[in-house]
Design a protein around this motif. Sequence first.
Motif, PDB file in Angstrom:
ATOM      1  N   ASN A 148      11.637  -4.915  15.948  1.00  0.00           N
ATOM      2  CA  ASN A 148      11.341  -6.174  15.281  1.00  0.00           C
ATOM      3  C   ASN A 148       9.909  -6.551  15.619  1.00  0.00           C
ATOM      4  O   ASN A 148       9.582  -6.732  16.794  1.00  0.00           O
ATOM      5  CB  ASN A 148      12.270  -7.294  15.759  1.00  0.00           C
ATOM      6  CG  ASN A 148      13.685  -7.117  15.259  1.00  0.00           C
ATOM      7  OD1 ASN A 148      13.909  -6.547  14.202  1.00  0.00           O
ATOM      8  ND2 ASN A 148      14.632  -7.593  16.029  1.00  0.00           N
ATOM      9  N   LYS A 192       1.091  -7.202  10.979  1.00  0.00           N
ATOM     10  CA  LYS A 192       2.434  -6.616  11.095  1.00  0.00           C
ATOM     11  C   LYS A 192       2.710  -5.581  10.014  1.00  0.00           C
ATOM     12  O   LYS A 192       3.346  -4.563  10.269  1.00  0.00           O
ATOM     13  CB  LYS A 192       3.489  -7.724  11.045  1.00  0.00           C
ATOM     14  CG  LYS A 192       3.477  -8.669  12.226  1.00  0.00           C
ATOM     15  CD  LYS A 192       4.509  -9.758  12.098  1.00  0.00           C
ATOM     16  CE  LYS A 192       4.279 -10.698  10.958  1.00  0.00           C
ATOM     17  NZ  LYS A 192       3.080 -11.533  11.033  1.00  0.00           N
ATOM     18  N   MET A 193       2.210  -5.819   8.788  1.00  0.00           N
ATOM     19  CA  MET A 193       2.463  -4.896   7.688  1.00  0.00           C
ATOM     20  C   MET A 193       1.855  -3.528   7.981  1.00  0.00           C
ATOM     21  O   MET A 193       2.526  -2.505   7.860  1.00  0.00           O
ATOM     22  CB  MET A 193       1.887  -5.458   6.388  1.00  0.00           C
ATOM     23  CG  MET A 193       2.169  -4.604   5.173  1.00  0.00           C
ATOM     24  SD  MET A 193       1.499  -5.332   3.660  1.00  0.00           S
ATOM     25  CE  MET A 193       2.525  -6.786   3.495  1.00  0.00           C
ATOM     26  N   CYS A 219       5.200 -10.006  -2.257  1.00  0.00           N
ATOM     27  CA  CYS A 219       4.561  -9.163  -1.233  1.00  0.00           C
ATOM     28  C   CYS A 219       4.545  -7.688  -1.611  1.00  0.00           C
ATOM     29  O   CYS A 219       3.946  -6.880  -0.909  1.00  0.00           O
ATOM     30  CB  CYS A 219       5.302  -9.296   0.097  1.00  0.00           C
ATOM     31  SG  CYS A 219       5.337 -10.954   0.753  1.00  0.00           S
ATOM     32  N   ALA A 232      11.390  -6.494   0.538  1.00  0.00           N
ATOM     33  CA  ALA A 232      10.391  -7.561   0.635  1.00  0.00           C
ATOM     34  C   ALA A 232      10.478  -8.487  -0.578  1.00  0.00           C
ATOM     35  O   ALA A 232      10.938  -8.072  -1.642  1.00  0.00           O
ATOM     36  CB  ALA A 232       8.998  -6.944   0.701  1.00  0.00           C
ATOM     37  N   ASP A 240      10.726  -7.292   5.306  1.00  0.00           N
ATOM     38  CA  ASP A 240       9.555  -8.158   5.371  1.00  0.00           C
ATOM     39  C   ASP A 240      10.037  -9.592   5.271  1.00  0.00           C
ATOM     40  O   ASP A 240      10.334 -10.073   4.196  1.00  0.00           O
ATOM     41  CB  ASP A 240       8.607  -7.826   4.222  1.00  0.00           C
ATOM     42  CG  ASP A 240       7.337  -8.662   4.251  1.00  0.00           C
ATOM     43  OD1 ASP A 240       7.294  -9.667   4.975  1.00  0.00           O
ATOM     44  OD2 ASP A 240       6.393  -8.307   3.542  1.00  0.00           O
ATOM     45  N   GLU A 241      10.138 -10.252   6.348  1.00  0.00           N
ATOM     46  CA  GLU A 241      10.537 -11.643   6.517  1.00  0.00           C
ATOM     47  C   GLU A 241      11.723 -11.726   7.452  1.00  0.00           C
ATOM     48  O   GLU A 241      12.447 -10.771   7.640  1.00  0.00           O
ATOM     49  CB  GLU A 241      10.869 -12.365   5.197  1.00  0.00           C
ATOM     50  CG  GLU A 241       9.641 -12.654   4.368  1.00  0.00           C
ATOM     51  CD  GLU A 241       9.911 -13.665   3.275  1.00  0.00           C
ATOM     52  OE1 GLU A 241      11.073 -14.058   3.050  1.00  0.00           O
ATOM     53  OE2 GLU A 241       8.938 -14.076   2.637  1.00  0.00           O
ATOM     54  N   ASP A 282       1.198  -5.775  -1.865  1.00  0.00           N
ATOM     55  CA  ASP A 282       0.590  -5.549  -0.539  1.00  0.00           C
ATOM     56  C   ASP A 282       1.204  -4.331   0.140  1.00  0.00           C
ATOM     57  O   ASP A 282       0.502  -3.551   0.783  1.00  0.00           O
ATOM     58  CB  ASP A 282       0.758  -6.786   0.349  1.00  0.00           C
ATOM     59  CG  ASP A 282      -0.028  -7.980  -0.171  1.00  0.00           C
ATOM     60  OD1 ASP A 282      -1.058  -7.766  -0.842  1.00  0.00           O
ATOM     61  OD2 ASP A 282       0.383  -9.116   0.098  1.00  0.00           O
ATOM     62  N   TRP A 283       2.521  -4.152   0.004  1.00  0.00           N
ATOM     63  CA  TRP A 283       3.177  -2.976   0.578  1.00  0.00           C
ATOM     64  C   TRP A 283       2.743  -1.700  -0.135  1.00  0.00           C
ATOM     65  O   TRP A 283       2.521  -0.676   0.503  1.00  0.00           O
ATOM     66  CB  TRP A 283       4.697  -3.125   0.561  1.00  0.00           C
ATOM     67  CG  TRP A 283       5.185  -4.004   1.661  1.00  0.00           C
ATOM     68  CD1 TRP A 283       5.614  -5.297   1.554  1.00  0.00           C
ATOM     69  CD2 TRP A 283       5.270  -3.665   3.049  1.00  0.00           C
ATOM     70  NE1 TRP A 283       5.958  -5.777   2.789  1.00  0.00           N
ATOM     71  CE2 TRP A 283       5.769  -4.796   3.728  1.00  0.00           C
ATOM     72  CE3 TRP A 283       4.984  -2.526   3.782  1.00  0.00           C
ATOM     73  CZ2 TRP A 283       5.974  -4.818   5.102  1.00  0.00           C
ATOM     74  CZ3 TRP A 283       5.190  -2.532   5.159  1.00  0.00           C
ATOM     75  CH2 TRP A 283       5.681  -3.671   5.802  1.00  0.00           C
ATOM     76  N   VAL A 331      11.443  -0.423   1.896  1.00  0.00           N
ATOM     77  CA  VAL A 331      10.816  -1.689   2.275  1.00  0.00           C
ATOM     78  C   VAL A 331      11.494  -2.769   1.454  1.00  0.00           C
ATOM     79  O   VAL A 331      11.430  -2.753   0.228  1.00  0.00           O
ATOM     80  CB  VAL A 331       9.299  -1.695   1.994  1.00  0.00           C
ATOM     81  CG1 VAL A 331       8.705  -3.062   2.322  1.00  0.00           C
ATOM     82  CG2 VAL A 331       8.603  -0.605   2.786  1.00  0.00           C
ATOM     83  N   GLY A 338       3.629  -1.843  10.902  1.00  0.00           N
ATOM     84  CA  GLY A 338       4.877  -1.235  10.432  1.00  0.00           C
ATOM     85  C   GLY A 338       4.630   0.064   9.681  1.00  0.00           C
ATOM     86  O   GLY A 338       5.340   1.053   9.876  1.00  0.00           O
ATOM     87  N   ILE A 378      12.513  -1.331   6.380  1.00  0.00           N
ATOM     88  CA  ILE A 378      11.631  -2.405   6.837  1.00  0.00           C
ATOM     89  C   ILE A 378      12.020  -3.660   6.079  1.00  0.00           C
ATOM     90  O   ILE A 378      12.073  -3.659   4.850  1.00  0.00           O
ATOM     91  CB  ILE A 378      10.149  -2.076   6.547  1.00  0.00           C
ATOM     92  CG1 ILE A 378       9.697  -0.859   7.343  1.00  0.00           C
ATOM     93  CG2 ILE A 378       9.266  -3.291   6.837  1.00  0.00           C
ATOM     94  CD1 ILE A 378       8.284  -0.406   7.020  1.00  0.00           C
TER      95      ILE A 378
END
Length: 169
Positions: free
Chosen positions: A30, A39-40, A67, A63, A157-158, A70-71, A61, A43, A155
Motif C-alpha cells: 500500500n 505514487k503513480m 486518472c 482507477a 488508484d485511490e 495519467d496511467w 490498474v 507503483g 493496482i
Amino acid sequence: MLSRLLHGDVRPMSHQLEDVLALERHPRVNLLNGLGTGKMFTGAWLVQRWWIRGMVDCVIVVAPSMCAQDWFDAFLHRAFPERMCEVHDSRPPNHEIIDDFMTCRVRQDPSRLHVLVASYGSMRSLVGRRTESRYVIDADSVFLSSLRGRRVAVIFDESQGVKRHHASR
C-alpha cells in the motif's frame, strides 16, 4: 543505485527509488504517501521490477476514468522505457477486454508487460453480481477462477481499493 531501475522520460526521485527497492520483495504493498509524492510512478516502477524478476506478466490498474490517461502515460512513456509494455484501455464499453485477456489460455507476448487500465465499475461487473443495494463478490466466477495460478498484479488508484484494518487496544 539508479542503474537498478529502468526509466522512461522521468527519472525516479531518491525516495521513490528507495521505496521501490525496499518494497519489491513484498507481495502486497500500500503506497499511502502524501499528495504529489509520485505514487503513480513508484507503483509503475515497482511493477516493472516484479516483471523483470518474472513475478508478474500482467497488471490491472483500477482507477477513476479521470486518472486513466495519467496511467497510460506512466506505463507507456514516463516511468517505463518505450515498447517495454502494452497498455489496453479496459474501461466501459471496452471492459470485456479484461475478461477476454484473463480467461484466454494463450500466453501473451512475454517480452512485454501487459497493462489493463480499468474503472471500478468495470471490475465490479467482472467479479461480482448486483443485489438489491450493492455488488457481491462471486468467488467462483469464471473471471476470478481464471486468475488462479496466473501472475497478475492489481493496482488500486485511490483509497477505495484499500481495506483498512483498525486495531483496538
